[in-house]
Design a protein around this motif. Structure first.
Motif, short mmCIF file in Angstrom:
data_model
loop_
_atom_site.label_atom_id
_atom_site.label_comp_id
_atom_site.label_asym_id
_atom_site.label_seq_id
_atom_site.Cartn_x
_atom_site.Cartn_y
_atom_site.Cartn_z
N LEU A 1 1.14 -1.08 -0.07
CA LEU A 1 0.53 -0.09 -0.31
C LEU A 1 0.73 1.21 -0.11
CD1 LEU A 1 -2.63 -1.46 2.58
CD2 LEU A 1 -2.77 -0.89 0.12
N ASP A 2 1.87 1.24 0.79
CA ASP A 2 3.36 1.95 0.97
C ASP A 2 3.55 2.34 -0.32
OD1 ASP A 2 2.36 2.70 3.54
OD2 ASP A 2 4.94 1.51 3.95
N VAL A 3 3.44 1.47 -1.66
CA VAL A 3 3.45 2.11 -3.02
C VAL A 3 2.76 3.14 -3.87
CG1 VAL A 3 4.96 1.26 -5.23
CG2 VAL A 3 5.37 0.02 -3.27
N LYS A 4 1.65 2.99 -3.36
CA LYS A 4 0.16 3.36 -3.75
C LYS A 4 -0.27 3.39 -5.60
CE LYS A 4 0.77 7.87 -0.79
NZ LYS A 4 0.24 7.01 0.13
N PRO A 5 -0.16 1.74 -5.53
CA PRO A 5 -0.06 1.42 -6.61
C PRO A 5 -2.33 1.32 -6.72
CG PRO A 5 -0.39 -0.33 -5.08
CD PRO A 5 0.04 0.90 -4.38
N ASP A 6 -2.14 2.14 -8.33
CA ASP A 6 -3.68 1.58 -8.41
C ASP A 6 -4.51 0.28 -9.06
OD1 ASP A 6 -1.87 1.07 -11.17
OD2 ASP A 6 -3.68 2.58 -11.97
N ARG A 7 -3.50 -0.47 -8.77
CA ARG A 7 -3.01 -2.20 -9.43
C ARG A 7 -2.55 -3.03 -9.18
NH1 ARG A 7 -7.81 -3.83 -14.42
NH2 ARG A 7 -8.74 -2.83 -12.29
N SER B 1 -5.80 -11.72 0.73
CA SER B 1 -7.87 -11.53 0.82
C SER B 1 -7.61 -9.84 1.81
CB SER B 1 -8.34 -12.37 2.00
OG SER B 1 -7.82 -12.49 3.23
N ALA B 2 -6.98 -9.43 2.92
CA ALA B 2 -7.24 -7.67 3.14
C ALA B 2 -7.81 -7.01 2.05
CB ALA B 2 -6.68 -7.52 4.03
N LEU B 3 -7.01 -6.95 1.35
CA LEU B 3 -6.36 -6.71 -0.51
C LEU B 3 -7.89 -6.81 -0.94
CD1 LEU B 3 -2.54 -5.85 -0.59
CD2 LEU B 3 -3.93 -4.50 -0.15
N PRO C 1 -6.11 -0.47 -3.74
CA PRO C 1 -5.45 -0.46 -5.07
C PRO C 1 -6.89 -1.68 -5.59
CG PRO C 1 -4.24 -1.53 -4.21
CD PRO C 1 -4.86 -0.95 -3.00
N GLU C 2 -7.21 -1.49 -6.99
CA GLU C 2 -7.80 -2.63 -7.36
C GLU C 2 -6.96 -3.94 -7.32
OE1 GLU C 2 -10.41 -3.10 -8.58
OE2 GLU C 2 -11.10 -1.29 -8.05
N VAL C 3 -7.21 -5.20 -7.34
CA VAL C 3 -6.47 -6.17 -7.05
C VAL C 3 -6.70 -7.57 -7.76
CG1 VAL C 3 -5.33 -8.67 -5.88
CG2 VAL C 3 -5.52 -6.12 -4.51
N ASP C 4 -6.27 -8.24 -9.28
CA ASP C 4 -6.94 -9.33 -9.76
C ASP C 4 -5.53 -9.88 -9.70
OD1 ASP C 4 -8.23 -7.56 -11.78
OD2 ASP C 4 -7.64 -5.82 -11.70
N LYS C 5 -6.51 -11.23 -9.41
CA LYS C 5 -5.54 -12.76 -9.50
C LYS C 5 -5.43 -13.64 -10.74
CE LYS C 5 -5.79 -15.29 -5.29
NZ LYS C 5 -6.31 -15.86 -4.14
N ALA D 1 -2.63 -9.74 -17.89
CA ALA D 1 -2.04 -8.45 -17.51
C ALA D 1 -2.62 -7.51 -18.47
CB ALA D 1 -0.15 -8.11 -18.00
N PHE D 2 -2.43 -7.09 -19.44
CA PHE D 2 -2.55 -6.28 -20.40
C PHE D 2 -4.61 -5.25 -20.77
CE2 PHE D 2 1.22 -6.86 -21.79
CZ PHE D 2 1.67 -5.36 -22.12
N ARG D 3 -5.37 -6.79 -20.19
CA ARG D 3 -6.42 -6.23 -20.61
C ARG D 3 -6.80 -5.45 -19.04
NH1 ARG D 3 -7.59 -11.89 -21.10
NH2 ARG D 3 -7.76 -12.32 -19.37
N VAL D 4 -6.27 -6.98 -18.22
CA VAL D 4 -7.53 -5.73 -16.93
C VAL D 4 -6.75 -4.73 -16.56
CG1 VAL D 4 -7.39 -7.80 -15.61
CG2 VAL D 4 -5.37 -6.89 -15.14
#
Length: 116
Positions: A40-46, A64-66, A87-91, A113-116
Motif C-alpha cells: 500500500l505504501d507504493v500507492k499502486p492503482d492496481r 484477502s485483506a486487499l 488498489p484494484e487487485v486481480d488474481k 495483464a494487458f486486459r485488466v
C-alpha cells in the motif's frame, strides 16, 4: 538473547542474478501486515497477483485483506475515501510445476495483464 520472531521486522535481502539484475526481497515470520503495508505504501492503482494452484490452495487468503478491502470500505452510500485509495487487485492462477511453463500460459498471462 532469543527474540520472539513474531515481533521482528522483515529483513531486507537482495537476489543477484548473474551480476545483471538485482531483485529486492524481504525475509520474515508472521509479517503479513507489514507486507500488505509495503504494498500500500507504493500507492499502486492496481495489483496483479500471480500464483499457482498449490500456493493458492494453501495460502489463497493471504492477500484477502486487499482483495476484500474495496467492498468492506464502502459506506451506506456505496462510496468511501478509504475505498477509493485501495488498489484494484486481480488474481491469476497458473497450473503447478512445469505445466505452467508453456507459451500458451505465457500468452494467457500477458493477455490477462494487458486486459485488466
Amino acid at each position: 538473547a532469543f527474540q520472539d520472531s513474531s515481533h521482528m521486522p522483515m529483513e531486507p535481502i537482495s537476489f543477484v542474478f548473474a551480476d545483471r539484475a538485482t531483485v529486492p526481497g524481504w525475509l520474515g515470520v508472521d509479517v503479513q501486515d507489514e507486507i500488505l503495508q509495503h504494498l500500500l505504501d507504493v500507492k499502486p492503482d492496481r495489483i496483479l497477483l500471480i500464483t499457482d494452484e498449490t500456493v493458492d490452495s494453501l495460502h489463497g487468503d493471504y492477500f484477502s485483506a486487499l482483495l476484500n478491502a474495496k467492498g468492506d470500505a464502502l459506506g451506506e452510500t456505496g462510496h468511501s475515501d478509504a475505498a477509493s485509495e485501495m488498489p484494484e487487485v486481480d488474481k491469476f492462477i497458473l497450473p503447478c510445476g512445469d505445466t505452467c511453463k508453456s507459451w500458451a500460459n505465457l500468452t494467457a498471462l500477458m493477455e490477462w495483464a494487458f486486459r485488466v
